[in-house]
Scaffold this motif. Structure first.
Motif, short mmCIF file in Angstrom:
data_model
loop_
_atom_site.label_atom_id
_atom_site.label_comp_id
_atom_site.label_asym_id
_atom_site.label_seq_id
_atom_site.Cartn_x
_atom_site.Cartn_y
_atom_site.Cartn_z
N LYS A 207 0.84 -1.19 0.00
CA LYS A 207 0.00 0.00 0.00
C LYS A 207 0.87 1.24 0.00
O LYS A 207 1.90 1.30 0.69
N LEU A 208 0.46 2.24 -0.78
CA LEU A 208 1.15 3.50 -0.84
C LEU A 208 0.17 4.59 -0.42
O LEU A 208 -0.75 4.93 -1.17
N LYS A 209 0.34 5.07 0.80
CA LYS A 209 -0.61 6.04 1.38
C LYS A 209 -2.04 5.51 1.29
O LYS A 209 -2.95 6.18 0.81
N ASN A 210 -2.23 4.28 1.75
CA ASN A 210 -3.52 3.59 1.80
C ASN A 210 -4.08 3.24 0.42
O ASN A 210 -5.25 2.85 0.31
N ILE A 211 -3.29 3.38 -0.63
CA ILE A 211 -3.72 2.98 -1.97
C ILE A 211 -3.18 1.58 -2.26
O ILE A 211 -1.95 1.38 -2.26
#
Length: 287
Positions: free
Chosen positions: A170-174
């Motif tokens: 996950k990248l900043k909740n993405i």
């Protein structure tokens, strides 16, 4: 003298059908896609990497691609280009308007790919797998006319052994994933072997939309016996090489059903078209 065969390589096509293909699917699960791939080219990369003009050629391929989990670690993979339309336009004099070279077209099936993928490691978000894909010579090798020899297959049997390493994160909740691969393709009937390598990264938005970027490199080992003279841009020429990038959007419209669009283009190459390709598809993802 037979006119130069100018078009693009369908290697792009197989590489653009593999969204959601980073890990083994699991028993009874699968990914299935119906797609249309198209390219129109009026220039090509020569065998020295320069760009030369050519009569306008186009290729349209309707295909089925599928991955199905036989067990939790073993998948069967198949790619069937069941309808391929390839053509060359008339070459017309710019001063008198006369037809210099008559165009031609060919409708036929393409070369069938079948294979198996085996999961070597799956721990937390990391997955390592290997696959063996067999290219069967089911396509047409000599259609068109004496000035425009058209093909939908290369007439040889090849075996691609590949290793894939992927990870989800996950990248900043993405939600996202990354993947890299390397493969060796052994080709028969005088064609050179090939080295395949590349990677991709994808991000999920709104739980329905995947945006993916890809980079793919194909290098010839140049150990074949087929002459590449007068084969610039040929669909299935020997010693094809490219560095290709692609962008894909896939949107789930209803539960497990979705649609996709992909743009692909080579920014360097040898004996391939110097024009971008486009692909649209409908997929079912059962997970």
């Amino acid at each position: 003298m037979i006119y130069k065969k100018i078009t693009t390589t369908l290697f792009f096509l197989f590489l653009t059908t593999t969204l959601f293909a980073q890990w083994t699917k699991g028993k009874g699960k699968g990914y299935y896609k119906l797609s249309l791939w198209s390219v129109i080219a009026d220039k090509h990369y020569t065998d020295t990497g320069e760009i030369d003009p050519n009569p306008t050629r186009g290729t349209n391929v309707v295909s089925l691609y599928g991955e199905h989990g036989l067990t939790n670690k073993l998948d069967v993979i198949a790619y069937l280009p069941f309808f391929t339309n390839t053509y060359q336009n008339n070459v017309v004099s710019g001063t008198r308007g006369d037809i210099i070279t008559k165009g031609a077209s060919l409708n036929a099936v393409g070369d069938l790919d079948i294979g198996l993928r085996y999961g070597l490691l799956k721990k937390n978000s990391l997955a390592l797998s290997t696959s063996l894909k067999l290219g069967l010579p089911t396509g047409e090798t000599s259609g068109g006319n004496e000035f425009a020899i058209l093909q939908t297959g290369d007439g040889e049997f090849n075996q691609l052994l590949q290793v894939d390493l992927g990870a989800s994160f996950k990248l900043k909740n993405i939600p996202a994933y990354g993947k890299t691969f390397v493969g060796y393709n052994h080709r028969t009937k005088g064609f050179s072997d090939e080295i395949h390598l590349g990677g991709e990264i994808g991000f999920q938005f709104f739980k329905k939309l995947w945006l993916t970027g890809k980079l793919t490199v194909l290098k010839s080992t140049k150990n074949g016996s087929i002459d590449t003279f007068d084969a610039n841009g040929s669909l299935f020429a020997n010693n094809i090489e490219y560095t290709n990038f692609g962008l894909q959007a896939a949107y789930r419209i209803y539960k497990k059903i979705g649609v996709s669009y992909e743009f692909g283009s080579a920014f360097s190459g040898r004996i391939i078209a110097a024009s971008p390709s486009h692909s649209v598809g409908v997929f079912i993802n059962i997970n």
